[in-house]
Write a protein that holds these residues in place. Sequence first.
Motif, PDB file in Angstrom:
ATOM      1  N   THR A   1      30.758  41.379  51.520  1.00 54.27           N
ATOM      2  CA  THR A   1      29.844  42.111  50.627  1.00 54.27           C
ATOM      3  C   THR A   1      29.969  43.622  50.779  1.00 54.27           C
ATOM      4  O   THR A   1      29.710  44.357  49.830  1.00 54.27           O
ATOM      5  CB  THR A   1      28.383  41.675  50.853  1.00 54.27           C
ATOM      6  N   GLY A   2      30.400  44.065  51.946  1.00 52.96           N
ATOM      7  CA  GLY A   2      30.560  45.502  52.173  1.00 52.96           C
ATOM      8  C   GLY A   2      31.949  46.030  51.853  1.00 52.96           C
ATOM      9  O   GLY A   2      32.201  47.231  51.901  1.00 52.96           O
ATOM     10  N   GLY A   3      32.864  45.132  51.530  1.00 53.43           N
ATOM     11  CA  GLY A   3      34.218  45.551  51.187  1.00 53.43           C
ATOM     12  C   GLY A   3      34.997  46.119  52.348  1.00 53.43           C
ATOM     13  O   GLY A   3      35.864  46.982  52.157  1.00 53.43           O
ATOM     14  N   THR A   4      34.731  45.617  53.563  1.00 55.61           N
ATOM     15  CA  THR A   4      35.384  46.185  54.743  1.00 55.61           C
ATOM     16  C   THR A   4      36.422  45.257  55.379  1.00 55.61           C
ATOM     17  O   THR A   4      36.939  45.572  56.459  1.00 55.61           O
ATOM     18  CB  THR A   4      34.335  46.563  55.810  1.00 55.61           C
ATOM     19  N   ASN A   5      36.745  44.155  54.736  1.00 56.68           N
ATOM     20  CA  ASN A   5      37.758  43.250  55.289  1.00 56.68           C
ATOM     21  C   ASN A   5      39.109  43.961  55.302  1.00 56.68           C
ATOM     22  O   ASN A   5      39.496  44.587  54.317  1.00 56.68           O
ATOM     23  CB  ASN A   5      37.831  41.960  54.458  1.00 56.68           C
ATOM     24  N   LYS A   6      39.830  43.849  56.408  1.00 61.96           N
ATOM     25  CA  LYS A   6      41.104  44.561  56.563  1.00 61.96           C
ATOM     26  C   LYS A   6      42.177  44.101  55.586  1.00 61.96           C
ATOM     27  O   LYS A   6      43.125  44.822  55.314  1.00 61.96           O
ATOM     28  CB  LYS A   6      41.603  44.424  58.000  1.00 61.96           C
ATOM     29  N   LYS A   7      42.046  42.868  55.062  1.00 60.51           N
ATOM     30  CA  LYS A   7      43.045  42.362  54.123  1.00 60.51           C
ATOM     31  C   LYS A   7      42.747  42.744  52.675  1.00 60.51           C
ATOM     32  O   LYS A   7      43.547  42.442  51.796  1.00 60.51           O
ATOM     33  CB  LYS A   7      43.168  40.843  54.245  1.00 60.51           C
ATOM     34  N   GLY A   8      41.597  43.362  52.435  1.00 61.83           N
ATOM     35  CA  GLY A   8      41.286  43.802  51.074  1.00 61.83           C
ATOM     36  C   GLY A   8      40.045  43.142  50.507  1.00 61.83           C
ATOM     37  O   GLY A   8      39.215  42.607  51.233  1.00 61.83           O
ATOM     38  N   ASP A   9      39.926  43.205  49.181  1.00 57.79           N
ATOM     39  CA  ASP A   9      38.785  42.670  48.455  1.00 57.79           C
ATOM     40  C   ASP A   9      38.884  41.145  48.436  1.00 57.79           C
ATOM     41  O   ASP A   9      39.606  40.559  47.628  1.00 57.79           O
ATOM     42  CB  ASP A   9      38.771  43.238  47.036  1.00 57.79           C
ATOM     43  N   VAL A  10      38.153  40.502  49.325  1.00 56.55           N
ATOM     44  CA  VAL A  10      38.270  39.063  49.539  1.00 56.55           C
ATOM     45  C   VAL A  10      38.008  38.277  48.258  1.00 56.55           C
ATOM     46  O   VAL A  10      38.784  37.388  47.890  1.00 56.55           O
ATOM     47  CB  VAL A  10      37.322  38.596  50.669  1.00 56.55           C
ATOM     48  N   LEU A  11      36.929  38.594  47.564  1.00 57.30           N
ATOM     49  CA  LEU A  11      36.577  37.802  46.388  1.00 57.30           C
ATOM     50  C   LEU A  11      37.548  38.014  45.232  1.00 57.30           C
ATOM     51  O   LEU A  11      37.857  37.060  44.509  1.00 57.30           O
ATOM     52  CB  LEU A  11      35.137  38.081  45.955  1.00 57.30           C
ATOM     53  N   SER A  12      38.057  39.217  45.052  1.00 60.01           N
ATOM     54  CA  SER A  12      39.038  39.448  43.981  1.00 60.01           C
ATOM     55  C   SER A  12      40.329  38.681  44.244  1.00 60.01           C
ATOM     56  O   SER A  12      40.880  38.042  43.343  1.00 60.01           O
ATOM     57  CB  SER A  12      39.346  40.935  43.832  1.00 60.01           C
ATOM     58  N   VAL A  13      40.803  38.746  45.470  1.00 62.96           N
ATOM     59  CA  VAL A  13      42.038  38.037  45.812  1.00 62.96           C
ATOM     60  C   VAL A  13      41.819  36.524  45.690  1.00 62.96           C
ATOM     61  O   VAL A  13      42.645  35.808  45.118  1.00 62.96           O
ATOM     62  CB  VAL A  13      42.524  38.418  47.230  1.00 62.96           C
ATOM     63  N   ALA A  14      40.692  36.037  46.193  1.00 67.13           N
ATOM     64  CA  ALA A  14      40.394  34.600  46.127  1.00 67.13           C
ATOM     65  C   ALA A  14      40.269  34.128  44.683  1.00 67.13           C
ATOM     66  O   ALA A  14      40.747  33.045  44.333  1.00 67.13           O
ATOM     67  CB  ALA A  14      39.114  34.299  46.904  1.00 67.13           C
ATOM     68  N   GLN A  15      39.658  34.943  43.845  1.00 75.47           N
ATOM     69  CA  GLN A  15      39.495  34.596  42.430  1.00 75.47           C
ATOM     70  C   GLN A  15      40.851  34.454  41.744  1.00 75.47           C
ATOM     71  O   GLN A  15      41.108  33.475  41.043  1.00 75.47           O
ATOM     72  CB  GLN A  15      38.655  35.665  41.747  1.00 75.47           C
ATOM     73  N   VAL A  16      41.735  35.390  41.973  1.00 80.39           N
ATOM     74  CA  VAL A  16      43.068  35.320  41.382  1.00 80.39           C
ATOM     75  C   VAL A  16      43.836  34.120  41.937  1.00 80.39           C
ATOM     76  O   VAL A  16      44.531  33.415  41.198  1.00 80.39           O
ATOM     77  CB  VAL A  16      43.843  36.643  41.603  1.00 80.39           C
ATOM     78  N   SER A  17      43.683  33.840  43.222  1.00 86.04           N
ATOM     79  CA  SER A  17      44.391  32.682  43.795  1.00 86.04           C
ATOM     80  C   SER A  17      43.895  31.385  43.175  1.00 86.04           C
ATOM     81  O   SER A  17      44.689  30.463  42.943  1.00 86.04           O
ATOM     82  CB  SER A  17      44.254  32.645  45.314  1.00 86.04           C
ATOM     83  N   GLY A  18      42.621  31.288  42.891  1.00 84.32           N
ATOM     84  CA  GLY A  18      42.080  30.098  42.243  1.00 84.32           C
ATOM     85  C   GLY A  18      42.626  29.910  40.840  1.00 84.32           C
ATOM     86  O   GLY A  18      42.953  28.791  40.429  1.00 84.32           O
ATOM     87  N   ILE A  19      42.750  30.996  40.104  1.00 81.47           N
ATOM     88  CA  ILE A  19      43.325  30.938  38.755  1.00 81.47           C
ATOM     89  C   ILE A  19      44.783  30.498  38.834  1.00 81.47           C
ATOM     90  O   ILE A  19      45.230  29.619  38.095  1.00 81.47           O
ATOM     91  CB  ILE A  19      43.181  32.295  38.049  1.00 81.47           C
ATOM     92  N   MET A  20      45.521  31.098  39.755  1.00 79.84           N
ATOM     93  CA  MET A  20      46.926  30.721  39.930  1.00 79.84           C
ATOM     94  C   MET A  20      47.058  29.253  40.331  1.00 79.84           C
ATOM     95  O   MET A  20      47.947  28.550  39.859  1.00 79.84           O
ATOM     96  CB  MET A  20      47.586  31.621  40.973  1.00 79.84           C
ATOM     97  N   ALA A  21      46.173  28.780  41.186  1.00 79.81           N
ATOM     98  CA  ALA A  21      46.223  27.391  41.640  1.00 79.81           C
ATOM     99  C   ALA A  21      45.982  26.424  40.492  1.00 79.81           C
ATOM    100  O   ALA A  21      46.665  25.396  40.384  1.00 79.81           O
ATOM    101  CB  ALA A  21      45.195  27.165  42.747  1.00 79.81           C
ATOM    102  N   ALA A  22      45.026  26.739  39.629  1.00 82.11           N
ATOM    103  CA  ALA A  22      44.762  25.867  38.474  1.00 82.11           C
ATOM    104  C   ALA A  22      46.025  25.713  37.642  1.00 82.11           C
ATOM    105  O   ALA A  22      46.355  24.614  37.183  1.00 82.11           O
ATOM    106  CB  ALA A  22      43.622  26.431  37.631  1.00 82.11           C
ATOM    107  N   LYS A  23      46.757  26.797  37.478  1.00 83.02           N
ATOM    108  CA  LYS A  23      47.983  26.772  36.680  1.00 83.02           C
ATOM    109  C   LYS A  23      49.118  26.010  37.360  1.00 83.02           C
ATOM    110  O   LYS A  23      50.069  25.605  36.703  1.00 83.02           O
ATOM    111  CB  LYS A  23      48.420  28.211  36.371  1.00 83.02           C
TER     112      LYS A  23
END
Length: 160
Positions: free
Chosen positions: A45-67
């Motif tokens: 929620t604070g945007g401090t994860n060292k790997k980046g924006d967790v929810l944005s990356v996860a959201q895109v991975s979910g879209i890619m997975a559906a495809k």
Amino acid sequence: MSKLTHFNSQGRAKMVDISEKNDTIRTAFAKTSIFVSEDIYHEITGGTNKKGDVLSVAQVSGIMAAKQTSNLIPMCHSIALTSVNITFRWKIVEDQYELCIEGEVKTKGSTGVEMEALTAVSVTALTVYDMCKAVDKNMVIGPTMLMKKTGGKSGTYERD
């Protein structure tokens, strides 16, 4: 064996023939959760994860997975998806931090998109885990379930 649709006359696996089925608009809604620590909650929620924006990356991975579902699940047909939407909401009860992940997948075709929706939310949760495991490996994923599906010969299904 004739009642088992994914087996041929020799009792071996086959992909069912959907060529005679009518094209309809089909939707599927699935959900899962990932339970995280307070530290992970604050990082996400604070945007401090060292790997980046967790929810944005996860959201895109979910879209890619559906495809890519038909590449992962052997008897799934390749489907031209018309829409994939992944949403998040936090549910916090006492010291339990639950990230609820919901996915909606749509197509216009001759077979449903339930597996695509379930794959989308599952991979979304796995991506959250992957991006946060350095902080705490005690995350728990699930339960994962189909909530609703529309279209096709069997019509609408909705979980009670």
